[in-house]
Design a protein around this motif. Structure first.
Motif, short mmCIF file in Angstrom:
data_model
loop_
_atom_site.label_atom_id
_atom_site.label_comp_id
_atom_site.label_asym_id
_atom_site.label_seq_id
_atom_site.Cartn_x
_atom_site.Cartn_y
_atom_site.Cartn_z
N ALA A 1 -19.48 9.39 -4.52
CA ALA A 1 -18.91 8.19 -5.11
C ALA A 1 -17.40 8.27 -4.85
CB ALA A 1 -19.18 8.14 -6.61
N VAL A 2 -16.80 7.16 -4.40
CA VAL A 2 -15.39 7.19 -4.01
C VAL A 2 -14.62 6.02 -4.62
CG1 VAL A 2 -15.84 8.40 -1.83
CG2 VAL A 2 -15.80 5.90 -1.85
N VAL A 3 -13.34 6.27 -4.81
CA VAL A 3 -12.39 5.21 -5.15
C VAL A 3 -11.21 5.39 -4.20
CG1 VAL A 3 -11.30 6.60 -6.99
CG2 VAL A 3 -11.04 4.10 -6.97
N GLU A 4 -10.69 4.27 -3.69
CA GLU A 4 -9.68 4.34 -2.65
C GLU A 4 -8.54 3.36 -2.94
OE1 GLU A 4 -10.75 5.04 1.61
OE2 GLU A 4 -10.13 2.95 1.76
N TYR A 5 -7.32 3.86 -2.82
CA TYR A 5 -6.13 3.01 -2.91
C TYR A 5 -5.64 2.72 -1.49
CZ TYR A 5 -1.26 1.67 -3.31
OH TYR A 5 -0.06 1.00 -3.17
N ARG A 6 -5.32 1.46 -1.20
CA ARG A 6 -4.87 1.06 0.13
C ARG A 6 -3.56 0.30 0.02
NH1 ARG A 6 -10.55 -1.36 2.56
NH2 ARG A 6 -11.68 0.62 2.50
N LEU A 7 -2.70 0.55 1.00
CA LEU A 7 -1.43 -0.18 1.12
C LEU A 7 -1.23 -0.49 2.60
CD1 LEU A 7 1.43 -1.14 0.11
CD2 LEU A 7 2.19 1.18 0.64
N ASN A 8 -0.95 -1.76 2.92
CA ASN A 8 -0.66 -2.16 4.29
C ASN A 8 0.54 -3.10 4.26
OD1 ASN A 8 -0.53 -3.20 6.89
ND2 ASN A 8 -2.75 -3.34 7.12
N GLU A 9 1.71 -2.57 4.58
CA GLU A 9 2.93 -3.36 4.53
C GLU A 9 3.07 -4.32 5.70
OE1 GLU A 9 5.85 -0.59 1.82
OE2 GLU A 9 6.10 -0.48 4.00
N ASN A 10 2.11 -4.30 6.64
CA ASN A 10 2.10 -5.28 7.72
C ASN A 10 1.48 -6.61 7.30
OD1 ASN A 10 3.25 -3.57 9.76
ND2 ASN A 10 1.29 -2.51 9.87
N LEU A 11 0.80 -6.61 6.18
CA LEU A 11 0.18 -7.84 5.68
C LEU A 11 1.16 -8.61 4.82
CD1 LEU A 11 -3.32 -6.45 4.67
CD2 LEU A 11 -2.70 -7.65 6.76
N PRO A 12 1.28 -9.91 5.04
CA PRO A 12 2.25 -10.69 4.26
C PRO A 12 1.86 -10.85 2.80
CG PRO A 12 0.99 -12.12 5.70
CD PRO A 12 0.60 -10.71 6.03
N ALA A 13 0.58 -10.88 2.51
CA ALA A 13 0.10 -11.03 1.13
C ALA A 13 -1.04 -10.04 0.91
CB ALA A 13 -0.40 -12.45 0.90
N GLU A 14 -1.30 -9.74 -0.35
CA GLU A 14 -2.36 -8.81 -0.71
C GLU A 14 -2.25 -7.51 0.08
OE1 GLU A 14 -6.31 -10.43 -0.83
OE2 GLU A 14 -5.60 -12.36 -1.55
N SER A 15 -1.06 -6.92 0.07
CA SER A 15 -0.82 -5.71 0.84
C SER A 15 -1.37 -4.45 0.16
CB SER A 15 0.67 -5.53 1.12
OG SER A 15 1.38 -5.37 -0.10
N GLN A 16 -1.76 -4.56 -1.12
CA GLN A 16 -2.29 -3.41 -1.85
C GLN A 16 -3.67 -3.74 -2.40
OE1 GLN A 16 0.44 -1.21 -4.47
NE2 GLN A 16 1.86 -2.91 -4.12
N GLY A 17 -4.46 -2.70 -2.59
CA GLY A 17 -5.76 -2.92 -3.18
C GLY A 17 -6.43 -1.61 -3.55
N VAL A 18 -7.45 -1.71 -4.37
CA VAL A 18 -8.26 -0.57 -4.77
C VAL A 18 -9.71 -0.92 -4.49
CG1 VAL A 18 -9.01 0.89 -6.70
CG2 VAL A 18 -6.63 0.14 -6.56
N GLY A 19 -10.41 0.01 -3.87
CA GLY A 19 -11.82 -0.20 -3.56
C GLY A 19 -12.67 0.89 -4.16
N PHE A 20 -13.89 0.52 -4.53
CA PHE A 20 -14.87 1.46 -5.06
C PHE A 20 -16.08 1.43 -4.14
CE2 PHE A 20 -12.39 -0.22 -8.52
CZ PHE A 20 -12.03 0.90 -9.24
#
Length: 194
Positions: free
Chosen positions: A167-186
């Motif tokens: 079971a995993v949880v993941e934090y993501r950051l992509n500063e190349n995206l103009p919007a919604e550059s951060q997120g958390v996935g399960f």
């Protein structure tokens, strides 16, 4: 959905790939993909260095890249390896020195890619809990010597619930995206070894 593959080949060669499939919002359809195909070569086991070529393929037209560079593995250095083993950390840095772009031909765009895996609570939960991820450090040079960075990074905490099943949880950051550059996935991860 992400599929990762690693094959250690003969004569110091290694193949690694990752493929991310993105879903369209509000549907179960796939809307795009991103993949990295890596070929690495370590000329000597005594050196903590490998030559690397990375082909980045994206959904859409005229947006693929080829990166050339080298990997430095401090975890394979005789004086540093015992320290990394003691803290249960694996780490390497990929130095992309040259980039070939479909849109802009040859560019010298240095990029550092930091990759790690840390086994957590190895005595209490051997092989069952980890933190792993990467951080791509994209470097841009501007007028008057100004340098800026854009980060693309993912950090995943995984716990084994069954053999090879996490079971995993993941934090993501992509500063190349103009919007919604951060997120958390399960999600869930299944590891197949050969």
């Amino acid at each position: 959905m992400t599929i990762n593959a690693l094959a250690r080949l003969q004569h110091g060669f290694e193949y690694f790939s990752l493929t991310n499939f993105q879903g369209a919002k509000g549907t179960s359809d796939l809307s795009g993909f991103y993949t990295e195909q890596n070929l690495r070569w370590a000329p000597s086991r005594a050196l903590p260095l490998s030559l690397t070529a990375q082909w980045v393929i994206r959904a859409g037209d005229s947006n693929d890249n080829l990166f050339l560079g080298f990997i430095w593995r401090p975890t394979d250095m005789p004086k540093l390896a015992p320290i990394f083993r003691k803290i249960h950390l694996y780490y390497f840095t990929n130095f992309h020195l040259v980039g070939l772009s479909e849109a802009h031909s040859i560019r010298y765009l240095p990029q550092l890619e930091h990759v790690y895996r840390l086994d957590l609570l190895p005595k209490a939960l051997p092989g069952r809990l980890y933190l792993a991820g990467f951080a791509d450090q994209n470097i841009s040079y501007h007028e008057h010597g100004r340098v800026s960075f854009k980060w693309v990074t993912e950090h995943q905490l995984g716990v084994m619930v069954l053999r090879h099943f996490y079971a995993v949880v993941e934090y993501r950051l992509n500063e190349n995206l103009p919007a919604e550059s951060q997120g958390v996935g399960f999600g869930l991860q299944y590891v197949i070894t050969y």
